[in-house]
Motif scaffolding. Structure first.
Motif, PDB file in Angstrom:
ATOM      1  N   PRO A 280       0.804  -1.231   0.000  1.00 30.32           N
ATOM      2  CA  PRO A 280       0.000   0.000   0.000  1.00 30.32           C
ATOM      3  C   PRO A 280       0.832   1.275   0.000  1.00 30.32           C
ATOM      4  CG  PRO A 280      -0.915  -1.599   1.536  1.00 30.32           C
ATOM      5  CD  PRO A 280       0.418  -2.141   1.089  1.00 30.32           C
ATOM      6  N   ALA A 281       1.935   1.300   0.731  1.00 31.84           N
ATOM      7  CA  ALA A 281       2.754   2.515   0.794  1.00 31.84           C
ATOM      8  C   ALA A 281       3.290   2.870  -0.590  1.00 31.84           C
ATOM      9  CB  ALA A 281       3.894   2.327   1.780  1.00 31.84           C
ATOM     10  N   ALA A 282       3.770   1.878  -1.311  1.00 29.83           N
ATOM     11  CA  ALA A 282       4.269   2.125  -2.665  1.00 29.83           C
ATOM     12  C   ALA A 282       3.134   2.546  -3.590  1.00 29.83           C
ATOM     13  CB  ALA A 282       4.956   0.878  -3.204  1.00 29.83           C
ATOM     14  N   ALA A 283       1.964   1.967  -3.368  1.00 25.82           N
ATOM     15  CA  ALA A 283       0.811   2.322  -4.206  1.00 25.82           C
ATOM     16  C   ALA A 283       0.426   3.786  -4.015  1.00 25.82           C
ATOM     17  CB  ALA A 283      -0.370   1.412  -3.875  1.00 25.82           C
ATOM     18  N   TRP A 284       0.433   4.256  -2.769  1.00 25.95           N
ATOM     19  CA  TRP A 284       0.104   5.661  -2.524  1.00 25.95           C
ATOM     20  C   TRP A 284       1.127   6.575  -3.185  1.00 25.95           C
ATOM     21  CZ3 TRP A 284      -4.518   6.812  -1.612  1.00 25.95           C
ATOM     22  CH2 TRP A 284      -5.327   6.107  -0.715  1.00 25.95           C
ATOM     23  N   GLN A 285       2.402   6.204  -3.118  1.00 29.77           N
ATOM     24  CA  GLN A 285       3.441   7.009  -3.765  1.00 29.77           C
ATOM     25  C   GLN A 285       3.222   7.052  -5.275  1.00 29.77           C
ATOM     26  OE1 GLN A 285       7.166   5.296  -2.526  1.00 29.77           O
ATOM     27  NE2 GLN A 285       7.190   6.376  -0.565  1.00 29.77           N
ATOM     28  N   ASN A 286       2.824   5.928  -5.841  1.00 32.71           N
ATOM     29  CA  ASN A 286       2.601   5.884  -7.281  1.00 32.71           C
ATOM     30  C   ASN A 286       1.386   6.719  -7.677  1.00 32.71           C
ATOM     31  OD1 ASN A 286       3.312   4.813  -9.922  1.00 32.71           O
ATOM     32  ND2 ASN A 286       1.376   3.708  -9.803  1.00 32.71           N
ATOM     33  N   ILE A 287       0.351   6.689  -6.845  1.00 28.48           N
ATOM     34  CA  ILE A 287      -0.837   7.492  -7.129  1.00 28.48           C
ATOM     35  C   ILE A 287      -0.469   8.976  -7.160  1.00 28.48           C
ATOM     36  CG2 ILE A 287      -3.029   8.287  -6.147  1.00 28.48           C
ATOM     37  CD1 ILE A 287      -3.487   5.352  -5.281  1.00 28.48           C
ATOM     38  N   ASP A 288       0.316   9.401  -6.177  1.00 25.18           N
ATOM     39  CA  ASP A 288       0.755  10.804  -6.187  1.00 25.18           C
ATOM     40  C   ASP A 288       1.614  11.094  -7.415  1.00 25.18           C
ATOM     41  OD1 ASP A 288      -0.571  11.348  -3.836  1.00 25.18           O
ATOM     42  OD2 ASP A 288       1.200  11.089  -2.564  1.00 25.18           O
ATOM     43  N   ARG A 289       2.459  10.147  -7.794  1.00 27.12           N
ATOM     44  CA  ARG A 289       3.414  10.361  -8.896  1.00 27.12           C
ATOM     45  C   ARG A 289       2.705  10.556 -10.233  1.00 27.12           C
ATOM     46  NH1 ARG A 289       5.206   7.433 -12.798  1.00 27.12           N
ATOM     47  NH2 ARG A 289       4.160   5.562 -12.043  1.00 27.12           N
ATOM     48  N   ILE A 290       1.591   9.862 -10.460  1.00 32.10           N
ATOM     49  CA  ILE A 290       0.936   9.954 -11.767  1.00 32.10           C
ATOM     50  C   ILE A 290       0.125  11.239 -11.930  1.00 32.10           C
ATOM     51  CG2 ILE A 290       0.845   7.447 -12.030  1.00 32.10           C
ATOM     52  CD1 ILE A 290      -2.124   7.545 -11.316  1.00 32.10           C
ATOM     53  N   HIS A 291       0.023  12.021 -10.863  1.00 33.43           N
ATOM     54  CA  HIS A 291      -0.696  13.298 -10.950  1.00 33.43           C
ATOM     55  C   HIS A 291       0.312  14.449 -10.989  1.00 33.43           C
ATOM     56  CE1 HIS A 291      -3.775  10.636  -9.101  1.00 33.43           C
ATOM     57  NE2 HIS A 291      -4.580  11.311  -9.889  1.00 33.43           N
ATOM     58  N   PRO A 292       0.375  15.197 -12.082  1.00 31.96           N
ATOM     59  CA  PRO A 292       1.312  16.321 -12.141  1.00 31.96           C
ATOM     60  C   PRO A 292       1.145  17.331 -11.003  1.00 31.96           C
ATOM     61  CG  PRO A 292       0.598  15.783 -14.342  1.00 31.96           C
ATOM     62  CD  PRO A 292      -0.218  14.921 -13.413  1.00 31.96           C
ATOM     63  N   VAL A 293      -0.047  17.457 -10.441  1.00 27.70           N
ATOM     64  CA  VAL A 293      -0.207  18.385  -9.313  1.00 27.70           C
ATOM     65  C   VAL A 293       0.380  17.820  -8.030  1.00 27.70           C
ATOM     66  CG1 VAL A 293      -2.270  19.435 -10.319  1.00 27.70           C
ATOM     67  CG2 VAL A 293      -2.521  17.567  -8.650  1.00 27.70           C
ATOM     68  N   GLY A 294       0.747  16.529  -8.029  1.00 26.70           N
ATOM     69  CA  GLY A 294       1.475  15.959  -6.904  1.00 26.70           C
ATOM     70  C   GLY A 294       0.646  15.328  -5.813  1.00 26.70           C
ATOM     71  N   ARG A 295      -0.646  15.165  -6.049  1.00 32.01           N
ATOM     72  CA  ARG A 295      -1.484  14.563  -5.008  1.00 32.01           C
ATOM     73  C   ARG A 295      -2.731  13.941  -5.619  1.00 32.01           C
ATOM     74  NH1 ARG A 295      -6.204  17.382  -3.998  1.00 32.01           N
ATOM     75  NH2 ARG A 295      -6.265  19.593  -4.624  1.00 32.01           N
ATOM     76  N   ILE A 296      -3.365  13.086  -4.835  1.00 28.99           N
ATOM     77  CA  ILE A 296      -4.666  12.546  -5.195  1.00 28.99           C
ATOM     78  C   ILE A 296      -5.727  13.613  -4.955  1.00 28.99           C
ATOM     79  CG2 ILE A 296      -5.172  11.611  -2.901  1.00 28.99           C
ATOM     80  CD1 ILE A 296      -6.379   9.146  -4.275  1.00 28.99           C
ATOM     81  N   GLY A 297      -6.857  13.497  -5.637  1.00 30.39           N
ATOM     82  CA  GLY A 297      -7.932  14.463  -5.452  1.00 30.39           C
ATOM     83  C   GLY A 297      -8.748  14.183  -4.195  1.00 30.39           C
ATOM     84  N   SER A 298      -9.558  15.152  -3.813  1.00 35.16           N
ATOM     85  CA  SER A 298     -10.454  15.004  -2.667  1.00 35.16           C
ATOM     86  C   SER A 298     -11.894  15.230  -3.121  1.00 35.16           C
ATOM     87  CB  SER A 298     -10.104  16.009  -1.564  1.00 35.16           C
ATOM     88  OG  SER A 298     -10.588  17.299  -1.901  1.00 35.16           O
ATOM     89  N   PRO A 299     -12.868  14.705  -2.369  1.00 33.42           N
ATOM     90  CA  PRO A 299     -14.267  14.975  -2.714  1.00 33.42           C
ATOM     91  C   PRO A 299     -14.591  16.458  -2.784  1.00 33.42           C
ATOM     92  CG  PRO A 299     -14.162  13.121  -1.200  1.00 33.42           C
ATOM     93  CD  PRO A 299     -12.766  13.690  -1.290  1.00 33.42           C
ATOM     94  N   ILE A 300     -13.894  17.261  -1.994  1.00 35.17           N
ATOM     95  CA  ILE A 300     -14.133  18.708  -2.017  1.00 35.17           C
ATOM     96  C   ILE A 300     -13.708  19.307  -3.355  1.00 35.17           C
ATOM     97  CG2 ILE A 300     -13.480  20.922  -0.974  1.00 35.17           C
ATOM     98  CD1 ILE A 300     -15.485  19.289   0.647  1.00 35.17           C
ATOM     99  N   ASP A 301     -12.684  18.749  -3.982  1.00 31.84           N
ATOM    100  CA  ASP A 301     -12.281  19.227  -5.308  1.00 31.84           C
ATOM    101  C   ASP A 301     -13.427  19.083  -6.296  1.00 31.84           C
ATOM    102  OD1 ASP A 301      -9.557  19.884  -4.706  1.00 31.84           O
ATOM    103  OD2 ASP A 301      -9.049  17.765  -4.782  1.00 31.84           O
TER     104      ASP A 301
END
Length: 252
Positions: free
Chosen positions: A196-217
């Motif tokens: 899971p830790a590597a998966a979270w890092q990969n999720i952040d990596r594939i987004h140029p803004v540097g993070r996963i989105g939130s429901p508020i977005d």
């Protein structure tokens, strides 16, 4: 506030992306009816700005009756956020007709007939805004998502068709196509992976803004599309994905 005096319906508004839409609508002054097939958490259930209606959205008669109930109890409808949906992984070789029908009934058929049901209520208010939750998977697909991607591509097409047909009566229709969004379902999926830790890092990596989105977005985009600031915006499918879909895969 952007939505002061507006009456909104949000399907599946008790959790995930829908909860983000509800939160932002409430912050901007709307009264919100939440339609879903399970009870709300206490904080929403006890909020006097929220009307909760438990309904199976795949039962079209019950769903359209719920729309009429909202209009009767709250005095009308200005906004419909067709958010409720389901995802599943089925291979092309194994998917069944029942699985196809199940996903299409909730993800595509219900939004059409809910839109149909709000028409007289929006017309009585002089117009309105319909916001559909699509997906980046309406443009491309993850593995084993043949049915899900088809349903979301259908939502994108439905959005454009509704915008064309309803514009003359003052009703706009747009779709939001979320990318990866941090919800309980996303957290459960990542937790099930071998690392899971590597998966979270990969999720952040594939987004140029540097993070996963939130429901508020997603909720903040929904506010814009529901508000009078977007009166010339209709028939659009807007990706809210941290530029993920804009980024080409690295060759190495």
């Amino acid at each position: 506030m952007e939505l002061e005096g507006k009456i909104a319906v949000v399907t599946g508004g008790g959790q995930g992306i829908g909860r983000g839409i509800v939160q932002r609508f409430l912050e901007e002054g709307a009264t919100v009816a939440i339609l879903q097939n399970k009870p709300l958490d206490d904080d929403l259930e006890n909020d006097d700005r929220v009307l909760a209606i438990e309904v199976d959205l795949m039962d079209i008669s019950a769903a359209t009756a719920a729309i009429d109930e909202v209009a009767q109890k709250l005095g009308g409808i200005d906004i419909l956020a067709n958010n409720a949906g389901v995802s599943a992984e089925w291979t092309v070789a194994d998917v069944t007709v029942d699985q196809w029908n199940f996903m299409m009934d909730l993800n595509l058929k219900a939004p059409l007939f809910l839109a149909q049901a709000v028409l007289p209520h929006m017309k009585a208010r002089g117009g309105g805004s319909i916001i559909n939750t699509g997906s980046v998977e309406g443009f491309a697909s993850n593995p084993f998502h043949t049915v899900y991607s088809s349903s979301k591509a259908g939502i994108h097409g439905l959005t454009k068709a509704l915008a064309v047909d309803l514009g003359e009566i003052g009703i706009r229709c747009n779709a939001i196509a979320p990318g990866y969004i941090l919800t309980a379902l996303t957290e459960a999926y990542v937790a099930s992976l071998p690392d899971p830790a590597a998966a979270w890092q990969n999720i952040d990596r594939i987004h140029p803004v540097g993070r996963i989105g939130s429901p508020i977005d997603i909720g903040s985009m929904a506010v814009y599309l529901a508000s009078d600031r977007s009166t010339f915006v209709s028939g659009q499918v807007i990706s809210v994905d941290g530029a993920r879909m804009a980024k080409l895969s690295a060759p190495l």
